[in-house]
Motif scaffolding. Structure first.
Motif, PDB file in Angstrom:
ATOM      1  N   UNK A  76     -25.125   5.925 -51.669  1.00  0.00           N
ATOM      2  CA  UNK A  76     -24.933   7.352 -51.383  1.00  0.00           C
ATOM      3  C   UNK A  76     -24.286   7.616 -50.017  1.00  0.00           C
ATOM      4  N   UNK A  77     -24.434   6.680 -49.083  1.00  0.00           N
ATOM      5  CA  UNK A  77     -23.888   6.857 -47.745  1.00  0.00           C
ATOM      6  C   UNK A  77     -22.361   6.978 -47.817  1.00  0.00           C
ATOM      7  N   UNK A  78     -21.830   8.082 -47.307  1.00  0.00           N
ATOM      8  CA  UNK A  78     -20.397   8.370 -47.423  1.00  0.00           C
ATOM      9  C   UNK A  78     -19.536   7.276 -46.791  1.00  0.00           C
ATOM     10  N   UNK A  79     -19.962   6.733 -45.661  1.00  0.00           N
ATOM     11  CA  UNK A  79     -19.194   5.663 -45.020  1.00  0.00           C
ATOM     12  C   UNK A  79     -19.145   4.410 -45.881  1.00  0.00           C
ATOM     13  N   UNK A  80     -20.270   4.044 -46.484  1.00  0.00           N
ATOM     14  CA  UNK A  80     -20.319   2.867 -47.357  1.00  0.00           C
ATOM     15  C   UNK A  80     -19.522   3.112 -48.637  1.00  0.00           C
ATOM     16  N   UNK A  81     -19.568   4.347 -49.140  1.00  0.00           N
ATOM     17  CA  UNK A  81     -18.769   4.694 -50.324  1.00  0.00           C
ATOM     18  C   UNK A  81     -17.285   4.587 -49.990  1.00  0.00           C
ATOM     19  N   UNK A  82     -16.900   5.059 -48.813  1.00  0.00           N
ATOM     20  CA  UNK A  82     -15.500   4.968 -48.376  1.00  0.00           C
ATOM     21  C   UNK A  82     -15.065   3.508 -48.262  1.00  0.00           C
ATOM     22  N   UNK A  83     -15.939   2.635 -47.808  1.00  0.00           N
ATOM     23  CA  UNK A  83     -15.605   1.210 -47.718  1.00  0.00           C
ATOM     24  C   UNK A  83     -15.295   0.640 -49.106  1.00  0.00           C
ATOM     25  N   UNK A  84     -16.105   1.014 -50.107  1.00  0.00           N
ATOM     26  CA  UNK A  84     -15.849   0.561 -51.482  1.00  0.00           C
ATOM     27  C   UNK A  84     -14.525   1.140 -51.968  1.00  0.00           C
ATOM     28  N   UNK A  85     -14.305   2.432 -51.704  1.00  0.00           N
ATOM     29  CA  UNK A  85     -13.055   3.071 -52.121  1.00  0.00           C
ATOM     30  C   UNK A  85     -11.836   2.438 -51.495  1.00  0.00           C
ATOM     31  N   UNK A  86     -11.928   2.083 -50.231  1.00  0.00           N
ATOM     32  CA  UNK A  86     -10.819   1.430 -49.551  1.00  0.00           C
ATOM     33  C   UNK A  86     -10.544   0.053 -50.156  1.00  0.00           C
ATOM     34  N   UNK A  87     -11.599  -0.696 -50.432  1.00  0.00           N
ATOM     35  CA  UNK A  87     -11.427  -2.017 -51.059  1.00  0.00           C
ATOM     36  C   UNK A  87     -10.768  -1.880 -52.431  1.00  0.00           C
ATOM     37  N   UNK A  88     -11.176  -0.859 -53.199  1.00  0.00           N
ATOM     38  CA  UNK A  88     -10.551  -0.608 -54.501  1.00  0.00           C
ATOM     39  C   UNK A  88      -9.077  -0.266 -54.343  1.00  0.00           C
ATOM     40  N   UNK A  89      -8.784   0.634 -53.414  1.00  0.00           N
ATOM     41  CA  UNK A  89      -7.397   1.056 -53.203  1.00  0.00           C
ATOM     42  C   UNK A  89      -6.511  -0.123 -52.818  1.00  0.00           C
ATOM     43  N   UNK A  90      -7.004  -0.979 -51.954  1.00  0.00           N
ATOM     44  CA  UNK A  90      -6.225  -2.145 -51.535  1.00  0.00           C
ATOM     45  C   UNK A  90      -6.017  -3.112 -52.699  1.00  0.00           C
ATOM     46  N   UNK A  91      -7.069  -3.343 -53.453  1.00  0.00           N
ATOM     47  CA  UNK A  91      -6.966  -4.284 -54.582  1.00  0.00           C
ATOM     48  C   UNK A  91      -5.956  -3.808 -55.620  1.00  0.00           C
ATOM     49  N   UNK A  92      -6.018  -2.545 -55.979  1.00  0.00           N
ATOM     50  CA  UNK A  92      -5.168  -2.049 -57.062  1.00  0.00           C
ATOM     51  C   UNK A  92      -3.774  -1.676 -56.602  1.00  0.00           C
ATOM     52  N   UNK A  93      -3.578  -1.532 -55.299  1.00  0.00           N
ATOM     53  CA  UNK A  93      -2.231  -1.334 -54.763  1.00  0.00           C
ATOM     54  C   UNK A  93      -1.573  -2.683 -54.493  1.00  0.00           C
ATOM     55  N   UNK A  94      -2.380  -3.755 -54.524  1.00  0.00           N
ATOM     56  CA  UNK A  94      -1.840  -5.095 -54.296  1.00  0.00           C
ATOM     57  C   UNK A  94      -1.398  -5.321 -52.862  1.00  0.00           C
ATOM     58  N   UNK A  95      -2.128  -4.755 -51.938  1.00  0.00           N
ATOM     59  CA  UNK A  95      -1.761  -4.890 -50.533  1.00  0.00           C
ATOM     60  C   UNK A  95      -3.007  -5.123 -49.683  1.00  0.00           C
TER      61      UNK A  95
END
Length: 154
Positions: free
Chosen positions: A95-114
């Protein structure tokens, strides 16, 4: 050795397979006791995985009642190429917004291939994170199959 034993993936093979795939199918139990199935992008995390979704999603309501899910990752277009992993998982709701953002950033990097974290990407993920919740899947049981190990025989 049984056919089941021949096609089972080792723990290292499971990790490698999950690193190469792109979509998990997540089954939770809905309010009327029926399975609710949803595909999600994910980031491998040790033997499990992490993802995010909207806080108001049905799967989140289901997981708040029962924080358990079955996750399926599969591939192959013919019997001799079928591969997959099915995992019964305990699910942590982040639920912590900062930890959620960390997951979102990891997803964005993985699926953007960068691996490049731009200010624009950080701003986008930061804007999404308050509307989202993180899901961390920890396997309690793993079943795997890799029919390519049979060399085209049945």
């Amino acid at each position: 050795m049984s056919r089941r034993g021949q096609i089972r993936m080792s723990p290292d093979e499971v990790v490698t397979y999950l690193e190469r795939q792109r979509v998990i199918n997540v089954a939770t139990i809905g309010p009327h006791g029926r399975p609710h199935l949803a595909p999600l992008w994910y980031v491998p995390r040790g033997a499990g995985m992490a993802t995010w979704t909207y806080r108001k999603a049905q799967k989140v309501a289901n997981l708040r009642r029962l924080p358990e899910a079955t996750v399926l990752v599969e591939s192959g277009d013919s019997y001799e190429t079928l591969r997959g992993v099915s995992m019964e998982c305990d699910v942590e709701l982040v639920e912590d917004t900062g930890a959620v953002a960390d997951i979102g950033l990891a997803l964005a990097l993985r699926y953007a291939g960068t691996t490049e974290v731009t200010d624009e990407l950080r701003a986008f993920v930061g804007g999404q994170a308050p509307k989202r919740i993180g899901l961390v899947f920890t396997p309690t049981k793993v079943v795997s199959w890799d029919h390519t190990k049979l060399g085209g025989t049945y």
